[in-house]
Motif scaffolding. Structure first.
Motif, short mmCIF file in Angstrom:
data_model
loop_
_atom_site.label_atom_id
_atom_site.label_comp_id
_atom_site.label_asym_id
_atom_site.label_seq_id
_atom_site.Cartn_x
_atom_site.Cartn_y
_atom_site.Cartn_z
N PRO A 120 73.84 11.53 38.77
CA PRO A 120 74.23 13.08 38.38
C PRO A 120 74.55 13.94 39.62
CG PRO A 120 72.23 12.45 37.20
CD PRO A 120 72.43 11.23 37.94
N SER A 121 75.27 14.58 39.76
CA SER A 121 75.60 15.71 40.81
C SER A 121 75.20 17.09 40.38
CB SER A 121 76.86 15.30 41.44
OG SER A 121 77.92 16.22 40.99
N PRO A 122 74.92 18.07 41.03
CA PRO A 122 74.50 17.66 42.50
C PRO A 122 73.29 16.58 42.73
CG PRO A 122 73.82 19.80 41.78
CD PRO A 122 74.71 19.27 40.76
N TYR A 123 73.60 15.88 43.91
CA TYR A 123 72.57 14.78 43.91
C TYR A 123 71.98 14.78 45.57
CZ TYR A 123 77.10 13.08 46.12
OH TYR A 123 78.16 13.11 46.71
N TRP A 124 70.55 14.22 45.53
CA TRP A 124 70.07 14.35 46.76
C TRP A 124 70.94 13.26 47.70
CZ3 TRP A 124 66.24 10.30 48.75
CH2 TRP A 124 65.61 10.67 50.05
N VAL A 125 71.12 13.56 48.72
CA VAL A 125 72.07 13.22 49.57
C VAL A 125 71.80 11.77 50.04
CG1 VAL A 125 72.73 15.30 50.94
CG2 VAL A 125 70.77 14.09 51.79
N SER A 126 70.74 11.20 49.83
CA SER A 126 70.52 9.76 50.37
C SER A 126 71.11 8.78 49.11
CB SER A 126 69.08 9.64 50.71
OG SER A 126 68.72 10.23 52.13
N ARG A 163 79.37 -2.83 33.60
CA ARG A 163 78.82 -2.94 35.03
C ARG A 163 77.59 -2.09 35.66
NH1 ARG A 163 82.40 -5.48 38.76
NH2 ARG A 163 84.27 -6.09 38.19
N THR A 164 77.38 -1.16 34.58
CA THR A 164 76.25 0.09 34.89
C THR A 164 74.97 -0.82 34.91
OG1 THR A 164 77.44 1.61 33.76
CG2 THR A 164 75.24 2.12 34.43
N ARG A 165 74.23 -0.77 36.11
CA ARG A 165 72.94 -1.19 36.13
C ARG A 165 71.88 -0.31 36.04
NH1 ARG A 165 70.11 -4.86 36.04
NH2 ARG A 165 69.33 -5.53 38.09
N ALA A 166 71.86 1.03 36.36
CA ALA A 166 71.12 1.98 36.43
C ALA A 166 71.33 3.25 36.53
CB ALA A 166 70.07 1.68 37.71
N LEU A 167 70.59 4.11 36.17
CA LEU A 167 70.92 5.64 36.12
C LEU A 167 69.69 6.29 37.24
CD1 LEU A 167 71.59 8.82 35.40
CD2 LEU A 167 69.97 8.43 33.47
N ILE A 168 69.90 6.92 38.29
CA ILE A 168 68.91 7.56 39.26
C ILE A 168 68.88 9.16 38.63
CG2 ILE A 168 68.19 8.08 41.43
CD1 ILE A 168 69.70 5.88 42.51
N VAL A 199 66.46 2.77 34.62
CA VAL A 199 66.71 4.19 34.97
C VAL A 199 65.33 4.59 36.06
CG1 VAL A 199 65.24 5.10 33.19
CG2 VAL A 199 66.17 6.76 34.45
N VAL A 200 65.86 4.81 37.31
CA VAL A 200 64.99 4.98 38.50
C VAL A 200 64.86 6.61 38.20
CG1 VAL A 200 64.77 5.20 41.06
CG2 VAL A 200 66.16 3.43 39.82
N SER A 201 63.41 7.04 38.25
CA SER A 201 63.14 8.41 38.02
C SER A 201 62.38 8.81 39.35
CB SER A 201 62.06 8.32 36.91
OG SER A 201 61.66 9.91 36.58
N ASP A 202 63.04 9.61 39.80
CA ASP A 202 62.43 10.23 41.13
C ASP A 202 61.76 11.44 40.84
OD1 ASP A 202 62.04 11.34 43.78
OD2 ASP A 202 64.16 11.04 44.47
N ASP A 203 60.46 11.24 40.84
CA ASP A 203 59.52 12.29 40.50
C ASP A 203 58.68 13.01 41.70
OD1 ASP A 203 60.21 11.39 38.24
OD2 ASP A 203 58.09 10.49 37.42
N ILE A 204 59.44 13.11 42.84
CA ILE A 204 59.01 13.49 43.88
C ILE A 204 58.59 15.11 44.01
CG2 ILE A 204 61.00 14.04 45.35
CD1 ILE A 204 58.28 12.15 46.91
N TYR A 205 59.26 15.64 43.18
CA TYR A 205 58.82 17.03 42.98
C TYR A 205 57.90 17.64 41.89
CZ TYR A 205 62.10 17.74 46.83
OH TYR A 205 62.75 17.66 48.31
N GLU A 206 57.56 16.54 41.59
CA GLU A 206 56.53 16.76 40.09
C GLU A 206 55.65 17.93 40.12
OE1 GLU A 206 53.96 13.44 39.05
OE2 GLU A 206 53.15 14.27 37.49
N LYS A 207 55.23 18.15 41.21
CA LYS A 207 54.13 19.21 41.24
C LYS A 207 54.53 20.64 41.70
CE LYS A 207 50.70 16.45 40.51
NZ LYS A 207 49.95 16.65 39.06
N ILE A 208 55.93 20.58 41.92
CA ILE A 208 56.46 21.86 42.38
C ILE A 208 57.27 22.27 41.16
CG2 ILE A 208 57.54 23.06 44.02
CD1 ILE A 208 56.81 20.97 46.17
#
Ligand SMILES: *Cc1c(COP(=O)(O)O)cnc(C)c1O
Length: 397
Positions: A120-126, A163-168, A199-208
């Motif tokens: 989904p966009s806006p997305y983290w640049v990497s 062809r879909t493998r995953a959602l980030i 689904v790859v769940s990027d939870d890096i900001y969980e505490k903020i």
């Protein structure tokens, strides 16, 4: 020299580039205020630094197990149980050199040519560049500002192909500070389970997160979701530990085994001393996390109010992370002298040249109508910087 085609598939991280440019200008004596930082401005809490110092003194300076020391895996397991109600075994956790490395490893063991990965966009640049490096194709799903930049279930469903493998999914998100409620996640989960995608769940900001909103990660919603969801998290953002480089994955055993195998042929273990520091971060007192969160919330309130007070700027109120993503497209087509602004890159350049303020163009996150400002900087600099931006925008005709 001839280089592998792979390296031309990607660009240097634009957020790191902006920060480097701002630092270089500062070094020449220019009075730059930077809203480019992708990291907390706070120092790493003292108890965590002390744990690293003790580890070093004790000679804990050798290779460790590739996937991380058991003590850290156990701290991660305890954290996931405590905060997220999730149960994992040691064989379902792997520690890497930052969450970015976790994501990179994951992408390389899961994706290849012919695969599509939903972002989904806006997305983290990497995300997009990491996907390109695997040969797979990122499929960007543009979310609407009017919908709070939240991915809609119907939109997710429409983007899924054989062809879909995953959602980030990044929650809370960088750059827009989007936080999904439990109900919203459940609606996305229904599609994910029915279609059977990872689904790859990027939870890096969980505490903020702000305004006492509770955090939910997809894996915690049901047993089926736990099988499909890969939790990615780390200590960088929660504990002001970006330089220590500790991230982790919790997922099905076969995923973790393959990430560990892959990592054994690139970085080997994450730094031994940093692993001990991360144990202290996760197991030790958590007051500093709450204190940083309160300070970020105060800054968010100020920066959002100041931005919206500028005629022509429209800024949503982020519910998490430490970025704002205002819409500045009302200024596109306007000029000051011979400087004409037609897109977010020109806007960022104009604000740097005209007002000595560094920020990141929204185009790097997939939304050219916007710019990203990090408020991981002092209140005084936020106020001074916003005044500069107000004046510079006011000159555009
Ligand atoms: C900062 C960030 C990361 C990576 O953090 P590490 O320092 O590599 O642990 C991952 N995802 C998002 C969205 C980030 O903003």
């Amino acid at each position: 020299m001839k280089f592998a085609a792979r390296i031309s598939l990607i660009k240097p991280s634009p957020t790191l580039a902006i920060q480097a440019k701002a630092n270089a200008l500062k070094a020449t004596g220019r009075d730059i205020i930077s809203f480019g930082a992708g990291e907390p401005d706070f120092d790493t809490p003292q108890n965590i630094k002390a744990a690293a110092a003790r580890a070093m003194e004790a000679g804990f300076t050798k290779y460790t197990a590739v996937g991380g020391i058991d003590e850290l895996k156990d701290a991660v397991i305890a954290k996931l149980q405590r905060d997220n109600g999730l149960s994992y075994r040691r064989s379902e956790v792997v520690v890497s050199c930052g969450a970015k490395h976790s994501l990179f490893n994951l992408a390389h063991i899961l994706f290849e040519e012919g695969d599509e990965v939903l972002v989904p966009s806006p997305y983290w640049v990497s995300y997009t560049d990491i996907i390109y490096l695997t040969g797979a194709k990122p499929v960007v799903m543009t979310t609407k500002e009017a919908e709070g930049f939240k991915l809609q279930p119907a939109q997710l469903e429409a983007a899924i192909t054989p062809r879909t493998r995953a959602l980030i999914l990044n929650n809370p998100s960088n750059p827009a500070g989007v936080c999904y409620t439990k109900k919203e996640l459940e609606a996305l989960a229904e599609v994910i389970v029915r279609k059977g995608i990872l689904v790859v769940s990027d939870d890096i900001y969980e505490k903020i997160m702000y305004d006492d909103q509770p955090f939910y990660t997809l894996a915690s919603l049901s047993d089926e979701l736990k099988r499909l969801a890969i939790v990615v998290n780390g200590v960088s953002k929660s504990y002001a530990m970006t330089g220590w480089r500790i991230g982790y994955i919790a997922a099905a055993e076969e995923i973790v085994a393959n990430v560990t195998k892959y990592q054994s042929q690139n970085t080997s273990n994450a730094t031994s001393i940093a692993q001990k520091a991360a144990v202290e971060a996760l197991n030790g007192p958590q007051e500093s996390v709450a204190a940083m969160g309160r300070e970020f919330q105060k800054r968010r309130d100020v920066i959002v109010a100041r931005l919206n007070a500028i005629e022509g700027v429209k800024c949503l109120n982020p519910q998490g992370a430490f970025y704002v993503f205002p819409n500045v497209s009302a200024f596109y087509g306007r000029s000051y002298g011979d400087k004409k602004i037609t897109n977010s890159a020109e806007m960022a350049t104009y604000l740097l040249d005209e007002s000595n303020v560094a920020l990141v163009p929204g185009a790097d996150f997939g939304h050219d109508d916007h710019i990203r400002l990090s408020y991981a900087t002092s209140m005084a600099l936020i106020e001074a910087g916003l005044e500069r931006i107000r004046q510079a925008l006011g000159k555009l005709r």
